[in-house]
Design a protein around this motif. Structure first.
Motif, PDB file in Angstrom:
ATOM      1  N   ALA A 115       0.667   4.000  -2.788  1.00 27.83           N
ATOM      2  CA  ALA A 115       0.367   5.382  -2.412  1.00 27.83           C
ATOM      3  C   ALA A 115       1.375   6.352  -3.005  1.00 27.83           C
ATOM      4  CB  ALA A 115       0.340   5.511  -0.888  1.00 27.83           C
ATOM      5  N   VAL A 172      -6.426   4.690   0.533  1.00 27.22           N
ATOM      6  CA  VAL A 172      -5.165   4.168   1.065  1.00 27.22           C
ATOM      7  C   VAL A 172      -4.904   4.751   2.451  1.00 27.22           C
ATOM      8  CG1 VAL A 172      -2.686   4.001   0.660  1.00 27.22           C
ATOM      9  CG2 VAL A 172      -4.265   3.867  -1.254  1.00 27.22           C
ATOM     10  N   ASN A 173      -5.273   6.003   2.642  1.00 28.59           N
ATOM     11  CA  ASN A 173      -5.152   6.647   3.954  1.00 28.59           C
ATOM     12  C   ASN A 173      -5.960   5.881   4.997  1.00 28.59           C
ATOM     13  OD1 ASN A 173      -4.549   8.428   5.966  1.00 28.59           O
ATOM     14  ND2 ASN A 173      -5.603  10.180   5.062  1.00 28.59           N
ATOM     15  N   TYR A 199      -6.389   7.914  -3.066  1.00 27.93           N
ATOM     16  CA  TYR A 199      -5.432   8.291  -2.029  1.00 27.93           C
ATOM     17  C   TYR A 199      -6.091   8.282  -0.650  1.00 27.93           C
ATOM     18  CZ  TYR A 199      -1.003  10.386  -0.613  1.00 27.93           C
ATOM     19  OH  TYR A 199       0.224  10.608  -0.065  1.00 27.93           O
ATOM     20  N   SER A 242      -4.329   2.506   5.699  1.00 30.98           N
ATOM     21  CA  SER A 242      -3.135   2.657   6.529  1.00 30.98           C
ATOM     22  C   SER A 242      -3.517   2.783   8.002  1.00 30.98           C
ATOM     23  CB  SER A 242      -2.345   3.890   6.080  1.00 30.98           C
ATOM     24  OG  SER A 242      -1.887   3.734   4.757  1.00 30.98           O
ATOM     25  N   THR A 257       0.830  -1.211   0.000  1.00 27.91           N
ATOM     26  CA  THR A 257       0.000   0.000   0.000  1.00 27.91           C
ATOM     27  C   THR A 257       0.861   1.257   0.000  1.00 27.91           C
ATOM     28  OG1 THR A 257      -0.174  -0.146   2.406  1.00 27.91           O
ATOM     29  CG2 THR A 257      -1.956  -1.112   1.133  1.00 27.91           C
ATOM     30  N   GLU A 258       2.013   1.180   0.681  1.00 30.73           N
ATOM     31  CA  GLU A 258       2.910   2.332   0.667  1.00 30.73           C
ATOM     32  C   GLU A 258       3.453   2.595  -0.740  1.00 30.73           C
ATOM     33  OE1 GLU A 258       4.573   1.784   5.247  1.00 30.73           O
ATOM     34  OE2 GLU A 258       5.892   1.428   3.538  1.00 30.73           O
TER      35      GLU A 258
END
Length: 463
Positions: free
Chosen positions: A64, A90-91, A87, A94, A60-61
């Motif tokens: 992103a 993904v935030n 985005y 996370s 995911t990083e």
């Protein structure tokens, strides 16, 4: 993670100096790379083995950082809006993984590389989007948005049908709970070689509750429930039907909750293939077969189909249904329960009268019984027009009286009474018997023999 995003933002500014042609090629390459990282994270989460959250976090990083770069490189406003939504997703992810949350793409653009972009840990409460958008794929397809809108319209929301409101059919309910509800509530029970069912066919005479059973699933747990008919999938445009089928299954795979696709009257799409069949029809069947093969428990999706003519299905489709459940006509206790349900507050018959009705309605489907109960409820209303004498209740309401008694009655026509105070007499067994002469069963014995023969070869009884 911070350094990766910073480096990609820096590379993004460098790319602005190259030619437009090379920029388009680079953007396409970066879109593909971002998709690969998202797919790696998704496949790891859906794998049967123990999930490695550290690997998911790394994927995911990486995704992103690519999304952040694309947000600043791509000049198309529509795609930038989609990238911003991705985005934020993904935030959210996370935060759920216990990772540091990301800044927004706009905030990233305002922070210089020398400042080494800082990220603040915070509790993320953003809602997950209902689906993953594929904006780059739709850019060259003028009908893509129309298909997406049509798929959205098949989603069933605010459904009040539950398994408890479906009378009988205990075996069918158990099969559907095993296939759809249990894997979501108890995922640890479906590990190793024990896989949940992903494709079930419900078949039986019309009016026996197949569609009602399917809709009951959507109210059990938070599912994305697609109720689809052949008219939703077929189009007169060349190749559009195949794209619609493909987009429907892709949409179902990409929602963030478990999804169920319900196709009613599946025989209209999957009849036996024969020589001389139109090429367009054959292509539709081929695409549907391919999508059915792609349904696995890893995707969190389930296909449920219903038909009144299972013997007309092509053997290739029939084979792909892991369970084929026969939904028969209701038995006597179920028939009585259905009549009581549709009679509502008027059900004042005694038990022996209900039992007599249950015996006399042998061969009636659930739909036939609903029509019979509704017709019986109209019988007391018909007497209002012919009534000449009316009994007055203590609260001032008028009901028809056909006896010769004069105490507590008045002589009047219906039109002479205040409408709000007129009420019918109570429902009786004779009302049902009168309607039995006009409300006949719609399923004949020859049809039942076909279902019994098919069940003996391919199915199981769901009652």
């Amino acid at each position: 993670m911070e350094q990766v995003i910073a480096e990609n933002v820096d590379n993004c500014s460098d790319k602005s100096e190259i030619t437009d042609q090379n920029t388009e090629k680079d953007l396409l390459s970066e879109y593909r790379e971002a998709v690969k990282w998202f797919e790696r994270a998704r496949n790891e989460l859906r794998s049967d083995e123990n999930n490695q959250l550290s690997f998911v976090q790394m994927c995911t990083e990486q995704a992103a950082s690519l999304v952040a770069m694309l947000y600043h490189s791509d000049q198309n406003n529509s795609r930038r809006e989609v990238l911003n939504e991705i985005y934020e997703t993904v935030n959210f992810l996370s935060g759920k993984l216990g990772n540091v949350s990301l800044s927004s793409p706009d905030e990233a653009s305002e922070t210089s590389i020398d400042d080494q972009t800082s990220f603040i840990e915070q509790d993320i409460s953003l809602p997950m989007p209902e689906k993953t958008l594929h904006a780059p794929e739709c850019q060259n397809d003028t009908r893509c948005s129309a298909r997406q809108q049509a798929i959205e319209e098949t989603l069933v929301r605010n459904n009040d049908v539950t398994f408890d409101s479906v009378v009988g059919l205990e075996e069918a309910k158990r099969s559907l709970k095993e296939a759809v509800v249990m894997p979501l509530l108890y995922p640890h029970l479906f590990s190793g070689n024990r896989k949940p069912w992903t494709r079930i066919l419900l078949y039986g005479p019309p009016g026996t509750g197949k569609s009602r059973l399917a809709h009951a699933i959507s109210s059990e747990i938070d599912f994305a429930f697609y109720s689809v008919s052949s008219s939703d999938l077929l189009s007169s445009w060349f190749g559009e039907s195949e794209k619609m089928i493909r987009d429907l299954f892709e949409h179902s795979r990409n929602v963030n909750i478990r999804s169920v696709i319900f196709m009613d009257e599946i025989d209209s799409l999957c009849r036996k293939r024969k020589e001389g069949e139109e090429e367009g029809v054959r292509r539709i069947k081929t695409e549907l077969l391919r999508q059915m093969d792609g349904i696995t428990s890893n995707y969190g999706m389930f296909l449920l189909c219903a038909t009144n003519c299972p013997w007309e299905l092509d053997s290739a489709f029939l084979r792909r249904f892991q369970k084929r459940v026969y939904i028969p006509l209701p038995d006597e206790p179920s028939r009585i329960s259905i009549l009581k349900l549709h009679a509502g507050e008027e059900r004042i018959l005694n038990q022996s009268e209900w039992s007599e009705l249950g015996r006399q309605t042998d061969g009636y489907s659930g739909s036939d019984l609903a029509n019979l109960a509704n017709a019986a409820l109209f019988e007391p209303m018909r007497e209002l027009h012919s009534a000449k004498r009316w009994k007055i209740s203590p609260d001032g309401r008028y009901s028809p009286c056909f006896s010769q008694e004069d105490i507590g009655t008045i002589e009047a026509n219906l039109k002479d009474l205040p409408p709000a105070f007129v009420e019918t007499r109570a429902l009786s067994l004779d009302d049902f018997k009168t309607c039995l002469h006009s409300s006949k069963p719609t399923v004949n014995s020859s049809d039942l023999k076909l279902f019994e023969s098919f069940t003996a070869k391919f199915g199981q009884v769901g009652s």
